[in-house]
Scaffold this motif. Structure first.
Motif, mmCIF file in Angstrom:
data_model
loop_
_atom_site.group_PDB
_atom_site.id
_atom_site.type_symbol
_atom_site.label_atom_id
_atom_site.label_comp_id
_atom_site.label_asym_id
_atom_site.label_seq_id
_atom_site.Cartn_x
_atom_site.Cartn_y
_atom_site.Cartn_z
ATOM 1 N N ARG A 320 0.837 -1.210 0.000
ATOM 2 C CA ARG A 320 0.000 0.000 0.000
ATOM 3 C C ARG A 320 0.872 1.261 0.000
ATOM 4 O O ARG A 320 0.629 2.183 -0.764
ATOM 5 C CB ARG A 320 -0.916 0.009 1.244
ATOM 6 N N ALA A 321 1.874 1.277 0.862
ATOM 7 C CA ALA A 321 2.736 2.462 0.959
ATOM 8 C C ALA A 321 3.469 2.700 -0.357
ATOM 9 O O ALA A 321 3.587 3.843 -0.824
ATOM 10 C CB ALA A 321 3.735 2.293 2.101
ATOM 11 N N ALA A 322 3.936 1.616 -0.980
ATOM 12 C CA ALA A 322 4.661 1.753 -2.247
ATOM 13 C C ALA A 322 3.716 2.259 -3.334
ATOM 14 O O ALA A 322 4.058 3.163 -4.102
ATOM 15 C CB ALA A 322 5.278 0.417 -2.647
ATOM 16 N N ARG A 323 2.533 1.689 -3.388
ATOM 17 C CA ARG A 323 1.555 2.079 -4.414
ATOM 18 C C ARG A 323 1.152 3.550 -4.263
ATOM 19 O O ARG A 323 0.959 4.262 -5.249
ATOM 20 C CB ARG A 323 0.322 1.155 -4.328
ATOM 21 N N LEU A 324 1.037 4.028 -3.023
ATOM 22 C CA LEU A 324 0.612 5.412 -2.790
ATOM 23 C C LEU A 324 1.786 6.392 -2.829
ATOM 24 O O LEU A 324 1.597 7.598 -2.723
ATOM 25 C CB LEU A 324 -0.118 5.512 -1.449
ATOM 26 N N GLY A 325 3.000 5.857 -2.950
ATOM 27 C CA GLY A 325 4.173 6.731 -3.064
ATOM 28 C C GLY A 325 4.562 7.423 -1.765
ATOM 29 O O GLY A 325 5.046 8.558 -1.775
ATOM 30 N N VAL A 326 4.361 6.733 -0.642
ATOM 31 C CA VAL A 326 4.799 7.314 0.640
ATOM 32 C C VAL A 326 6.332 7.423 0.610
ATOM 33 O O VAL A 326 7.013 6.445 0.328
ATOM 34 C CB VAL A 326 4.359 6.427 1.830
ATOM 35 N N PRO A 327 6.888 8.617 0.868
ATOM 36 C CA PRO A 327 8.351 8.772 0.819
ATOM 37 C C PRO A 327 9.044 7.851 1.832
ATOM 38 O O PRO A 327 8.678 7.846 3.012
ATOM 39 C CB PRO A 327 8.575 10.243 1.203
ATOM 40 N N VAL A 328 10.010 7.089 1.347
ATOM 41 C CA VAL A 328 10.642 6.062 2.188
ATOM 42 C C VAL A 328 11.295 6.674 3.427
ATOM 43 O O VAL A 328 11.229 6.104 4.517
ATOM 44 C CB VAL A 328 11.663 5.248 1.353
ATOM 45 N N ASP A 329 11.903 7.854 3.285
ATOM 46 C CA ASP A 329 12.589 8.446 4.446
ATOM 47 C C ASP A 329 11.618 8.900 5.532
ATOM 48 O O ASP A 329 12.029 9.200 6.653
ATOM 49 C CB ASP A 329 13.518 9.587 4.013
ATOM 50 N N ARG A 330 10.329 8.938 5.207
ATOM 51 C CA ARG A 330 9.340 9.295 6.224
ATOM 52 C C ARG A 330 8.716 8.055 6.876
ATOM 53 O O ARG A 330 7.836 8.170 7.723
ATOM 54 C CB ARG A 330 8.240 10.145 5.591
ATOM 55 N N ILE A 331 9.168 6.879 6.452
ATOM 56 C CA ILE A 331 8.673 5.636 7.060
ATOM 57 C C ILE A 331 9.671 5.229 8.140
ATOM 58 O O ILE A 331 10.773 4.763 7.850
ATOM 59 C CB ILE A 331 8.506 4.533 5.995
ATOM 60 N N VAL A 332 9.303 5.435 9.395
ATOM 61 C CA VAL A 332 10.260 5.251 10.502
ATOM 62 C C VAL A 332 10.752 3.814 10.609
ATOM 63 O O VAL A 332 11.845 3.563 11.121
ATOM 64 C CB VAL A 332 9.666 5.704 11.864
#
Ligand SMILES: [Zn+2]
Ligand SMILES: [Zn+2]
Length: 346
Positions: A320-332
């Motif tokens: 889900r995070a990859a599909r929505l383009g959540v910035p990796v550096d903001r994923i703790v």
């Protein structure tokens, strides 16, 4: 072992791996438990006795060993891959796009899981063993808080005992994996938290979640959630809408709250918005994840595992995070553990 291996599989590993593979595909709990119980018996029995019993056909005389588990033990002892294991699906849980695979490789652990101390199905040790097999760098143990009686929530006293056990578990490990001290603390109606300040202060990770009065109207629910987010102990806002979209517990609509205001408070207080990987939760919904991204929030991709096989659910959250383009550096949960702990003790 969770990972497949070219060497013949040992009976104990075969039974545990069967349980893991069934559980990650949401197999029947009763069947999964049968394999885990059998694994426990194998662990406590000398190999010479197992071999003698396999030859004499008396494995089923041992407690918790039935026809299926006996066959697994016999085949493993004979150096073969047990049929039962061979027919289970060990393939990926989600479509392996380049983005999802890359993110999954970056995830080092997660901040939300339960043991049999509250409503989880397995002892702490079994959860840890599975984390090691999955190559995780850390796992937060976050059992429930006292008011959640249906989930056998931990009193301050039981939590203190659990913390000493976490210390002992970590002392047995070589340092490449760390079990983090945590809690999934209930957010009470007024936004206060269901554990003493002193105990919360002793933890590495505090996940705060709403588990009661989910139908409260929007204004008080917003105040309630912001109250928790502003508490300096809180690191992660767990499954924020509380919705259930599928599964044995039925469905439940999302709670109503001013998501913009709640996410603004998360961003301001450096509280991560949880992307809860459980298939029946899938929480927050896509539109709210986008809103939290726009608000500048941090994210934690968590399994909320209540059993070892569910630790593999990380794939659902990553997809889900990859599909929505959540910035990796903001994923703790992609951060090195020291960086992560610097943030939780901010
Ligand atoms: Zn929860
Ligand atoms: Zn939980």
């Amino acid at each position: 072992m969770v990972s497949s291996d070219s060497a013949p599989i040992q009976p104990l590993d075969a039974l545990r791996r069967i349980a893991f593979l069934m559980e990650r595909r949401r197999g029947e709990t009763r069947k999964v438990e049968a394999f885990r119980k059998a694994a426990g018996v194998v662990l406590a029995t000398d190999e010479s006795e197992l071999r003698a019993r396999a030859e004499a056909g008396t494995l089923t005389d041992l407690p918790s060993i039935g026809a299926s588990t006996a066959k697994v033990i016999e085949q493993a002892l004979a150096g073969a891959t047990p049929d039962y294991l061979a027919k289970l699906d060990a393939g990926p849980l989600v479509e392996e796009t380049a983005e999802t695979t890359a993110l999954l490789e970056r995830l080092r652990g997660d901040l939300h899981s339960h043991s049999d101390w509250s409503d989880g199905g397995s002892p702490i040790e079994e959860m840890v063993a599975t984390c090691l097999e999955l190559g995780r760098g850390y796992q937060a143990l976050t059992d429930h808080s006292p008011r959640l009686k249906v989930a056998n929530g931990l009193t301050a006293e039981r939590l203190a005992t659990q913390l000493s056990i976490v210390d002992r578990v970590n002392a047995h490990l070589d340092g490449s994996f760390r079990l983090l001290k945590g809690i999934e603390v209930d957010i009470l109606d007024d936004g206060s938290l269901d554990q003493t300040d002193e105990m919360l202060g002793r933890l590495d990770v505090v996940v705060a979640s709403v588990h009661s009065k989910l139908r409260m109207s929007s204004a008080p629910m917003t105040r309630r959630m912001i109250g928790a987010v502003e508490n300096h102990h809180v690191d992660v806002l767990g499954h924020c809408t509380g919705r259930l979209i599928t599964g044995g517990r039925g469905t439940r609509p999302p709670s109503e709250f001013d998501a913009e205001a709640v996410f603004a408070a998360c961003a301001k207080n450096d509280v991560a918005v949880e992307i809860n990987s459980r298939p029946e939760r899938c929480d927050p919904p896509d539109d709210l994840i986008r809103l939290a991204m726009d608000a500048g929030c941090l994210f934690a991709i968590d399994t909320d595992a209540h059993a070892p096989g569910q630790l593999d659910f990380l794939a659902y959250g990553a997809e889900r995070a990859a599909r929505l383009g959540v910035p990796v550096d903001r994923i703790v949960t992609t951060w090195p553990v020291d960086e992560l702990l610097a943030w939780t003790t901010r």
